[in-house]
Motif scaffolding. Structure first.
Motif, PDB file in Angstrom:
ATOM      1  N   GLN A 232       0.841  -1.198   0.000  1.00 10.31           N
ATOM      2  CA  GLN A 232       0.000   0.000   0.000  1.00 10.31           C
ATOM      3  C   GLN A 232       0.872   1.241   0.000  1.00 10.31           C
ATOM      4  OE1 GLN A 232      -2.538  -0.124   3.439  1.00 10.31           O
ATOM      5  NE2 GLN A 232      -1.133  -1.506   4.457  1.00 10.31           N
ATOM      6  N   PHE A 233       0.297   2.310  -0.467  1.00 12.22           N
ATOM      7  CA  PHE A 233       1.028   3.559  -0.640  1.00 12.22           C
ATOM      8  C   PHE A 233       1.708   4.012   0.657  1.00 12.22           C
ATOM      9  CE2 PHE A 233       1.125   8.182  -0.271  1.00 12.22           C
ATOM     10  CZ  PHE A 233       2.019   8.480  -1.288  1.00 12.22           C
TER      11      PHE A 233
ATOM     12  N   SER B 237       7.577   6.760  -4.675  1.00 13.25           N
ATOM     13  CA  SER B 237       6.290   7.032  -5.315  1.00 13.25           C
ATOM     14  C   SER B 237       6.369   8.236  -6.226  1.00 13.25           C
ATOM     15  CB  SER B 237       5.203   7.255  -4.269  1.00 13.25           C
ATOM     16  OG  SER B 237       5.454   8.434  -3.548  1.00 13.25           O
TER      17      SER B 237
ATOM     18  N   THR C 226       1.727   6.489  -9.119  1.00 14.99           N
ATOM     19  CA  THR C 226       2.321   5.162  -9.006  1.00 14.99           C
ATOM     20  C   THR C 226       3.140   5.078  -7.727  1.00 14.99           C
ATOM     21  OG1 THR C 226       2.579   5.172 -11.412  1.00 14.99           O
ATOM     22  CG2 THR C 226       3.793   3.504 -10.228  1.00 14.99           C
TER      23      THR C 226
ATOM     24  N   VAL D 146      -5.864  -4.233  -8.047  1.00 18.00           N
ATOM     25  CA  VAL D 146      -5.212  -3.064  -8.617  1.00 18.00           C
ATOM     26  C   VAL D 146      -4.083  -3.536  -9.534  1.00 18.00           C
ATOM     27  CG1 VAL D 146      -3.894  -0.989  -8.036  1.00 18.00           C
ATOM     28  CG2 VAL D 146      -5.795  -1.701  -6.578  1.00 18.00           C
TER      29      VAL D 146
ATOM     30  N   ASP E  88      -0.210   0.869  -9.800  1.00 19.89           N
ATOM     31  CA  ASP E  88      -1.019   1.981 -10.306  1.00 19.89           C
ATOM     32  C   ASP E  88      -1.948   2.475  -9.197  1.00 19.89           C
ATOM     33  OD1 ASP E  88      -2.575   3.692 -12.041  1.00 19.89           O
ATOM     34  OD2 ASP E  88      -4.083   2.102 -12.085  1.00 19.89           O
ATOM     35  N   MET E  89      -1.930   3.782  -8.926  1.00 19.91           N
ATOM     36  CA  MET E  89      -2.889   4.323  -7.957  1.00 19.91           C
ATOM     37  C   MET E  89      -3.640   5.521  -8.524  1.00 19.91           C
ATOM     38  SD  MET E  89      -0.657   6.216  -5.055  1.00 19.91           S
ATOM     39  CE  MET E  89       0.615   7.384  -5.449  1.00 19.91           C
TER      40      MET E  89
ATOM     41  N   GLN F 219      -4.716   7.218  -3.460  1.00 22.12           N
ATOM     42  CA  GLN F 219      -3.770   6.656  -2.495  1.00 22.12           C
ATOM     43  C   GLN F 219      -4.423   5.718  -1.492  1.00 22.12           C
ATOM     44  OE1 GLN F 219      -1.685   9.869  -0.631  1.00 22.12           O
ATOM     45  NE2 GLN F 219      -0.689  10.505  -2.516  1.00 22.12           N
TER      46      GLN F 219
ATOM     47  N   SER G 103      -5.676   2.210  -3.105  1.00 23.89           N
ATOM     48  CA  SER G 103      -4.813   1.532  -4.070  1.00 23.89           C
ATOM     49  C   SER G 103      -3.963   0.416  -3.465  1.00 23.89           C
ATOM     50  CB  SER G 103      -3.912   2.539  -4.777  1.00 23.89           C
ATOM     51  OG  SER G 103      -3.036   3.133  -3.835  1.00 23.89           O
TER      52      SER G 103
END
Length: 185
Positions: free
Chosen positions: A15-16, A22, A27, A62, A141-142, A147, A150
């Motif tokens: 996860q972000f 980033s 992304t 995702v 890909d987000m 955020q 994703s």
């Protein structure tokens, strides 16, 4: 190069908020495996999202790319290098994910990228000649989901190979031949 008969199965979620690198709003990258033993390499044989069946409607499918970056490499990348390895510099002469030697596989699906409908078994492409020598990471890909939504679940199968020192050097050179040197400036 000889198969050892050992298979490695990786599964989890990235996860972000825990990413190693980033691109704002587009992304993120996260390392998921490190094996620095000399004389071994891996071939990716299967890639999928890991379905979240206990919470219906949860979009954990995702899209992501499987790449061969270490956490250290990701932390050192410039914005231009991250754009290159995320396939976002094609109109600047940088190429796509498919043209990058560090990209081993792509998991994704057609149509609506935010859809929760997905066939988990056949929505991937793996480069047949790609081998992993030390590290494995995901480029996620987000852009579509943002955020907070994703998080990407993954399931990856790898076959282990025993390689000679010469073979390992050749694999590392082939893997890094498409590096961003000169392309990201």
């Amino acid at each position: 190069m000889k198969k050892t008969g050992r298979s490695v199965y990786l599964s989890g979620e990235v996860q972000f908020s825990e990413s190693d690198a980033s691109l704002a709003g587009q992304t993120y990258f996260q390392n998921i495996m490190v094996d620095e033993r000399r004389g071994y390499a891996y071939k990716v044989t299967f890639v999928s999202a890991f379905p979240q069946v206990t919470i219906p409607g949860t979009p954990h499918n995702v899209a992501f790319a499987v790449q061969s970056f270490s956490r250290r490499e990701l932390l050192r990348m410039s914005t231009a290098e991250l754009e290159l390895y995320a396939g976002r510099r094609q109109n600047l002469g940088g190429g796509t994910l498919a043209a990058n030697n560090r990209t081993i596989a792509i998991y994704g699906f057609g149509g609506d990228r935010a859809s929760t409908e997905c066939n988990y078994q056949n929505q991937y492409v793996i480069k047949g000649d790609a081998m992993v020598t030390q590290s494995l990471s995901l480029c996620v890909d987000m852009e579509t989901l943002g955020q907070s939504a994703s998080a990407a679940s993954y399931y990856i199968e790898l076959e282990e190979y025993q390689v000679t020192s010469d073979e390992e050097i050749m694999l590392i050179l082939a893997e890094r031949a498409g590096d961003a040197a000169g392309l990201a400036d």
